[in-house]
Design a protein around this motif. Structure first.
Motif, short mmCIF file in Angstrom:
data_model
loop_
_atom_site.label_atom_id
_atom_site.label_comp_id
_atom_site.label_asym_id
_atom_site.label_seq_id
_atom_site.Cartn_x
_atom_site.Cartn_y
_atom_site.Cartn_z
N MET A 114 0.84 -1.19 0.00
CA MET A 114 0.00 0.00 0.00
C MET A 114 0.88 1.25 0.00
O MET A 114 0.61 2.20 -0.73
CB MET A 114 -0.93 0.00 1.21
N GLU A 115 1.95 1.26 0.78
CA GLU A 115 2.86 2.40 0.83
C GLU A 115 3.51 2.62 -0.54
O GLU A 115 3.64 3.75 -0.99
CB GLU A 115 3.94 2.19 1.89
N ARG A 116 3.89 1.56 -1.20
CA ARG A 116 4.50 1.70 -2.53
C ARG A 116 3.50 2.23 -3.55
O ARG A 116 3.86 2.96 -4.46
CB ARG A 116 5.07 0.36 -3.00
N SER A 117 2.23 1.87 -3.42
CA SER A 117 1.25 2.37 -4.37
C SER A 117 0.96 3.85 -4.16
O SER A 117 0.67 4.58 -5.10
CB SER A 117 -0.06 1.57 -4.27
N VAL A 118 1.07 4.32 -2.92
CA VAL A 118 0.83 5.73 -2.62
C VAL A 118 2.07 6.56 -2.93
O VAL A 118 1.98 7.64 -3.53
CB VAL A 118 0.42 5.91 -1.13
N ASN A 119 3.24 6.08 -2.55
CA ASN A 119 4.52 6.77 -2.78
C ASN A 119 5.46 5.82 -3.51
O ASN A 119 6.29 5.16 -2.89
CB ASN A 119 5.16 7.20 -1.46
N PRO A 120 5.37 5.72 -4.82
CA PRO A 120 6.18 4.72 -5.54
C PRO A 120 7.68 4.98 -5.47
O PRO A 120 8.47 4.06 -5.65
CB PRO A 120 5.67 4.80 -6.97
#
Length: 63
Positions: A47-53
């Motif tokens: 989820m963190e990678r999808s918000v801040n790639p």
């Protein structure tokens, strides 16, 4: 053969077996819970990678 001693011995074996099974069950429950927590952590990381790639994609090293 002494029937009383044999009965006590068999009872002790049965008690030890039941205790071992109960401990293994608790260990299995703990491992299952830990696995579920790991999956949750991986989902949170995704989820963190999808918000801040860009977060975590680069790192600096110094020697």
């Amino acid at each position: 053969m002494d029937i009383a001693k044999l009965s006590m011995s068999m009872s002790a074996v049965q008690t030890n077996t039941a205790f071992g099974v109960a401990m293994l069950s608790k260990s299995l429950d703990a491992a299952s819970s830990t696995g579920e927590q790991l999956v949750g952590m991986m989902d949170a990381a995704a989820m963190e990678r999808s918000v801040n790639p860009a977060v975590g994609s680069n790192f600096d090293t110094y020697i």
